[in-house]
Design a protein around this motif. Sequence first.
Motif, PDB file in Angstrom:
ATOM      1  N   LEU A   9       0.840  -1.195   0.000  1.00  0.00           N
ATOM      2  CA  LEU A   9       0.000   0.000   0.000  1.00  0.00           C
ATOM      3  C   LEU A   9       0.877   1.247   0.000  1.00  0.00           C
ATOM      4  O   LEU A   9       1.790   1.374   0.814  1.00  0.00           O
ATOM      5  CB  LEU A   9      -0.904  -0.004   1.241  1.00  0.00           C
ATOM      6  N   ARG A  10       0.571   2.149  -0.894  1.00  0.00           N
ATOM      7  CA  ARG A  10       1.215   3.465  -0.897  1.00  0.00           C
ATOM      8  C   ARG A  10       0.100   4.483  -0.712  1.00  0.00           C
ATOM      9  O   ARG A  10      -0.579   4.857  -1.665  1.00  0.00           O
ATOM     10  CB  ARG A  10       1.964   3.683  -2.226  1.00  0.00           C
ATOM     11  N   GLU A  11      -0.094   4.885   0.552  1.00  0.00           N
ATOM     12  CA  GLU A  11      -1.168   5.839   0.820  1.00  0.00           C
ATOM     13  C   GLU A  11      -0.643   7.251   0.637  1.00  0.00           C
ATOM     14  O   GLU A  11       0.491   7.572   1.003  1.00  0.00           O
ATOM     15  CB  GLU A  11      -1.730   5.646   2.228  1.00  0.00           C
ATOM     16  N   VAL A  12      -1.481   8.107   0.056  1.00  0.00           N
ATOM     17  CA  VAL A  12      -1.057   9.472  -0.254  1.00  0.00           C
ATOM     18  C   VAL A  12      -2.096  10.464   0.240  1.00  0.00           C
ATOM     19  O   VAL A  12      -3.262  10.119   0.480  1.00  0.00           O
ATOM     20  CB  VAL A  12      -0.836   9.654  -1.780  1.00  0.00           C
ATOM     21  N   GLY A  13      -1.652  11.726   0.387  1.00  0.00           N
ATOM     22  CA  GLY A  13      -2.555  12.787   0.790  1.00  0.00           C
ATOM     23  C   GLY A  13      -2.816  12.801   2.283  1.00  0.00           C
ATOM     24  O   GLY A  13      -2.140  12.147   3.078  1.00  0.00           O
ATOM     25  N   ALA A  14      -3.843  13.552   2.659  1.00  0.00           N
ATOM     26  CA  ALA A  14      -4.279  13.650   4.047  1.00  0.00           C
ATOM     27  C   ALA A  14      -5.637  12.976   4.190  1.00  0.00           C
ATOM     28  O   ALA A  14      -6.267  12.614   3.200  1.00  0.00           O
ATOM     29  CB  ALA A  14      -4.368  15.114   4.470  1.00  0.00           C
ATOM     30  N   THR A  15      -6.079  12.813   5.420  1.00  0.00           N
ATOM     31  CA  THR A  15      -7.360  12.141   5.646  1.00  0.00           C
ATOM     32  C   THR A  15      -8.502  12.882   4.970  1.00  0.00           C
ATOM     33  O   THR A  15      -9.388  12.275   4.370  1.00  0.00           O
ATOM     34  CB  THR A  15      -7.643  12.035   7.163  1.00  0.00           C
ATOM     35  N   ASP A  72      -0.350  14.540  -5.186  1.00  0.00           N
ATOM     36  CA  ASP A  72       0.001  13.509  -4.206  1.00  0.00           C
ATOM     37  C   ASP A  72       0.159  12.155  -4.898  1.00  0.00           C
ATOM     38  O   ASP A  72       1.091  11.396  -4.600  1.00  0.00           O
ATOM     39  CB  ASP A  72      -1.079  13.406  -3.121  1.00  0.00           C
ATOM     40  N   TYR A  73      -0.771  11.857  -5.805  1.00  0.00           N
ATOM     41  CA  TYR A  73      -0.678  10.609  -6.566  1.00  0.00           C
ATOM     42  C   TYR A  73       0.565  10.609  -7.446  1.00  0.00           C
ATOM     43  O   TYR A  73       1.327   9.631  -7.490  1.00  0.00           O
ATOM     44  CB  TYR A  73      -1.915  10.441  -7.453  1.00  0.00           C
ATOM     45  N   GLU A  74       0.770  11.719  -8.161  1.00  0.00           N
ATOM     46  CA  GLU A  74       1.867  11.764  -9.143  1.00  0.00           C
ATOM     47  C   GLU A  74       3.229  11.629  -8.480  1.00  0.00           C
ATOM     48  O   GLU A  74       4.131  10.951  -8.998  1.00  0.00           O
ATOM     49  CB  GLU A  74       1.776  13.054  -9.952  1.00  0.00           C
ATOM     50  N   ARG A  75       3.410  12.267  -7.319  1.00  0.00           N
ATOM     51  CA  ARG A  75       4.688  12.191  -6.609  1.00  0.00           C
ATOM     52  C   ARG A  75       4.992  10.771  -6.147  1.00  0.00           C
ATOM     53  O   ARG A  75       6.160  10.390  -5.994  1.00  0.00           O
ATOM     54  CB  ARG A  75       4.664  13.118  -5.393  1.00  0.00           C
ATOM     55  N   ALA A  76       3.934   9.981  -5.894  1.00  0.00           N
ATOM     56  CA  ALA A  76       4.116   8.622  -5.359  1.00  0.00           C
ATOM     57  C   ALA A  76       4.412   7.592  -6.447  1.00  0.00           C
ATOM     58  O   ALA A  76       4.857   6.481  -6.141  1.00  0.00           O
ATOM     59  CB  ALA A  76       2.869   8.200  -4.588  1.00  0.00           C
TER      60      ALA A  76
END
Length: 458
Positions: free
Chosen positions: A194-200, A207-211
Amino acid sequence: MNQLLRTIPKVTEFFEQVEITALQEIYAPNFVTECVREVLEQVRGRILAGEMTELPEMAELCRWVERHARQKAMPSLRRVINGTGVVLHTNLGRSCLSERAVEAVAQVARGYSTLEYDVPSGTRGSRHDHVEKLLCELTGAEAAMVVNNNAAAVMLILTAMGQGGEVITSRGELVEIGGSFRIPDIMGLCGCRLREVGATNKTHLYDYERAIGPETRALLKVHTSNYRIVGFSETLPVREIVELGRKYDLPVIEDLGSGSLVDLLPLGIHDEPTVLQSLQAGVDVVSFSGDKLLGGPQAGIILGRKDLIAKLKKHQLARAIRVDKMTLAGLQATLASYRDQTAYQEIPTLSMLAVGKEHLQARAAQLCRLLQDRGIRAEVIGQSSPVGGGSVPTQLLPGYAVVVDPGKGTVNDLEEALRCRELPIVGRINQEQYLLDVRTLFDEDLEYIAASVEEVLA
């Protein structure tokens, strides 16, 4: 007390009685023996608790055994009357099947069927074929398959498409459904990282692109069908995620959860995306439940690109989670109602969601009159209820319920007595009142409900 305990008959004495002999003609001898022992244990317990100071006659004890045997022989899985107002009540089996679907299930259950047999060619066929064409016609998807529930669908998709790599998803979409089924745990079980991105509360496209990296296998969007994040929050549109996926040649997966083939906004139900909207936005693979807003049997429906669905069908896990002939028959009939544009008339889930307040008020008034005609105090009140089944959180459906006076007993006594009938009636208690919400009641059950209330209050 000791003297009374010593007078309790032995098990063997019961089998000298004609009533118990007759009972053995109906049930297996071992079953009858077990019933006798359980009744005697109840008698012994009541004596020790001081509730029984005189032992009933043998004939009366035999009647207790007969009654206990009938209750014990009743199937644990049986029909109930849902007076809670919760349309998709998970504990009560969620969606009620349409008459068309029930008949289709009965037809294939009582005999042989074309489950994996192609009639025109006389050769082996595929069980997927029975619903795939219908699903593609209704949604515009390239291909489709069905597994036993949506949790299984998500597991199959992540295993086949993400195993050994990373799957990116928003931190605010790490859903947990009933039974502690959590997206992070499932990813680990499927061999994904799992690669979770962003804040809650907010996740941005960057955020997606950086990951995204060399280990990224897919982008996952999960519809929060059983909760909402409100206030300073924002959900990234799926179309933007799709564009990002195209840019980096990554498939986009969407777990819709409940899933709906029709727009529920005209019914006053907001923020519930349709399957068609997801596919039109370009999602590569989408999954959802068959027994929630769709209104069919329990199933996990997977739609999307032909090449990806073909990969899922060939995966070894697909056989372990495939559906049987009865599920396929019920689902095929349910989908046929959408094709024939009779879904709102035929599928109980949609009918219950769409029913107007005037009709509900009339049904509540009818039940109230049936009760009052039997001398039972009852009144109609306005009442709201959730959709249920982990669908449409924070929204309530306005309607009506009948308040039933428990007479000399308590509301808890009334609730238990109605719940424990051969055909159980499940209502709810709210603010010390026993309520029967009429949204989930069928008109043909109102007479039985009134008669049952009269009987238990008597």
